[in-house]
Design a protein around this motif. Sequence first.
Motif, PDB file in Angstrom:
ATOM      1  N   UNK A  30      44.443  30.669  38.910  1.00 53.14           N
ATOM      2  CA  UNK A  30      43.024  30.606  38.567  1.00 53.14           C
ATOM      3  C   UNK A  30      42.337  29.390  39.171  1.00 53.14           C
ATOM      4  N   UNK A  31      43.087  28.440  39.622  1.00 53.55           N
ATOM      5  CA  UNK A  31      42.536  27.246  40.285  1.00 53.55           C
ATOM      6  C   UNK A  31      42.120  27.573  41.730  1.00 53.55           C
ATOM      7  N   UNK A  32      42.667  28.636  42.294  1.00 56.33           N
ATOM      8  CA  UNK A  32      42.424  28.976  43.703  1.00 56.33           C
ATOM      9  C   UNK A  32      40.982  29.422  43.931  1.00 56.33           C
ATOM     10  N   UNK A  33      40.446  29.023  45.064  1.00 51.60           N
ATOM     11  CA  UNK A  33      39.093  29.412  45.448  1.00 51.60           C
ATOM     12  C   UNK A  33      38.279  28.221  45.886  1.00 51.60           C
ATOM     13  N   UNK A  34      36.969  28.452  46.026  1.00 50.82           N
ATOM     14  CA  UNK A  34      36.056  27.398  46.473  1.00 50.82           C
ATOM     15  C   UNK A  34      35.406  26.748  45.260  1.00 50.82           C
ATOM     16  N   UNK A  35      35.392  25.414  45.258  1.00 53.60           N
ATOM     17  CA  UNK A  35      34.836  24.632  44.158  1.00 53.60           C
ATOM     18  C   UNK A  35      33.879  23.586  44.717  1.00 53.60           C
ATOM     19  N   UNK A  36      32.700  23.487  44.112  1.00 53.66           N
ATOM     20  CA  UNK A  36      31.682  22.518  44.540  1.00 53.66           C
ATOM     21  C   UNK A  36      31.465  21.491  43.444  1.00 53.66           C
ATOM     22  N   UNK A  37      31.310  20.228  43.839  1.00 56.78           N
ATOM     23  CA  UNK A  37      31.041  19.189  42.844  1.00 56.78           C
ATOM     24  C   UNK A  37      29.728  19.483  42.134  1.00 56.78           C
ATOM     25  N   UNK A  41      27.603  17.870  46.533  1.00 56.61           N
ATOM     26  CA  UNK A  41      27.779  17.140  47.788  1.00 56.61           C
ATOM     27  C   UNK A  41      29.132  17.385  48.455  1.00 56.61           C
ATOM     28  N   UNK A  42      29.950  18.274  47.875  1.00 52.62           N
ATOM     29  CA  UNK A  42      31.285  18.504  48.416  1.00 52.62           C
ATOM     30  C   UNK A  42      31.778  19.872  47.962  1.00 52.62           C
ATOM     31  N   UNK A  43      32.375  20.632  48.880  1.00 51.02           N
ATOM     32  CA  UNK A  43      33.048  21.883  48.523  1.00 51.02           C
ATOM     33  C   UNK A  43      34.484  21.787  49.014  1.00 51.02           C
ATOM     34  N   UNK A  44      35.402  22.103  48.103  1.00 50.87           N
ATOM     35  CA  UNK A  44      36.829  22.062  48.398  1.00 50.87           C
ATOM     36  C   UNK A  44      37.407  23.456  48.203  1.00 50.87           C
ATOM     37  N   UNK A  45      38.251  23.871  49.121  1.00 52.31           N
ATOM     38  CA  UNK A  45      38.980  25.129  48.997  1.00 52.31           C
ATOM     39  C   UNK A  45      40.359  24.808  48.439  1.00 52.31           C
ATOM     40  N   UNK A  46      40.680  25.391  47.282  1.00 55.23           N
ATOM     41  CA  UNK A  46      41.990  25.191  46.663  1.00 55.23           C
ATOM     42  C   UNK A  46      42.811  26.451  46.912  1.00 55.23           C
ATOM     43  N   UNK A  47      44.045  26.264  47.339  1.00 54.73           N
ATOM     44  CA  UNK A  47      44.915  27.382  47.679  1.00 54.73           C
ATOM     45  C   UNK A  47      46.361  27.013  47.360  1.00 54.73           C
ATOM     46  N   UNK A  48      47.222  28.047  47.331  1.00 52.71           N
ATOM     47  CA  UNK A  48      48.629  27.814  47.046  1.00 52.71           C
ATOM     48  C   UNK A  48      49.422  27.889  48.344  1.00 52.71           C
ATOM     49  N   UNK A  52      52.989  25.320  45.495  1.00 49.91           N
ATOM     50  CA  UNK A  52      52.229  24.147  45.057  1.00 49.91           C
ATOM     51  C   UNK A  52      50.785  24.373  45.464  1.00 49.91           C
ATOM     52  N   UNK A  53      49.883  23.678  44.808  1.00 49.06           N
ATOM     53  CA  UNK A  53      48.468  23.873  45.065  1.00 49.06           C
ATOM     54  C   UNK A  53      47.919  22.720  45.889  1.00 49.06           C
ATOM     55  N   UNK A  54      47.090  23.089  46.873  1.00 49.88           N
ATOM     56  CA  UNK A  54      46.520  22.148  47.831  1.00 49.88           C
ATOM     57  C   UNK A  54      45.006  22.326  47.831  1.00 49.88           C
ATOM     58  N   UNK A  55      44.302  21.354  48.369  1.00 50.79           N
ATOM     59  CA  UNK A  55      42.859  21.484  48.519  1.00 50.79           C
ATOM     60  C   UNK A  55      42.398  20.799  49.793  1.00 50.79           C
ATOM     61  N   UNK A  56      41.426  21.431  50.474  1.00 51.34           N
ATOM     62  CA  UNK A  56      40.882  20.829  51.686  1.00 51.34           C
ATOM     63  C   UNK A  56      39.363  20.922  51.664  1.00 51.34           C
ATOM     64  N   UNK A  57      38.731  19.970  52.328  1.00 57.87           N
ATOM     65  CA  UNK A  57      37.272  19.906  52.390  1.00 57.87           C
ATOM     66  C   UNK A  57      36.761  20.976  53.359  1.00 57.87           C
ATOM     67  N   UNK A  58      35.844  21.826  52.866  1.00 56.08           N
ATOM     68  CA  UNK A  58      35.253  22.834  53.750  1.00 56.08           C
ATOM     69  C   UNK A  58      33.754  22.607  53.943  1.00 56.08           C
ATOM     70  N   UNK A  59      33.159  21.695  53.173  1.00 51.32           N
ATOM     71  CA  UNK A  59      31.752  21.346  53.348  1.00 51.32           C
ATOM     72  C   UNK A  59      31.500  20.030  52.607  1.00 51.32           C
TER      73      UNK A  59
END
Length: 150
Positions: A30-37, A41-48, A52-59
């Motif tokens: 349920x943590x997976x997907x796109x999340x915006x602050x 000012x920031x969008x992070x993509x969370x994926x498995x 393990x779960x990782x996140x990277x900046x997409x905007x």
Amino acid sequence: MHAKFLFTLFALALLTVNSSKADTTPPAEQICGKWETVENNLIVLVYMKDNKFQGKIIWYSDTGGKPMDYGTDKRNPNPALRSRKILGMSVLRDLTYQPDTNSWEDGIIYESKNGREWNASVYIDKHGLLKVKGYWHFKLIGKTMTFHRV
């Protein structure tokens, strides 16, 4: 009247199918997907990856008027990484799901503004907001960022 009834029945069927899809997502994912602050000012993509779960900046919006792919990791303590782009950069890694607390623990979060890594813990609150806490060894002292799903 008959057409209106059929339309209502069809709409209810679609809602049932869509809600059942949401219910079939495993709790860990349920943590997976796109999340915006919440500051937008920031969008992070969370994926498995590798369980393990990782996140990277997409905007992000802190560009100073320059294109988003212009920003680099200039404060990284490793000089070899100072030229890497912020856009696409991994900022969250190694989170593992803990079913007993419905949270993701034992991860690392990277803060490019000062080039530091922190321990990380994540959970989704009762309002559906993602709470990401960065801390140094003890959860009691740290900073929490809040994200909404995009």
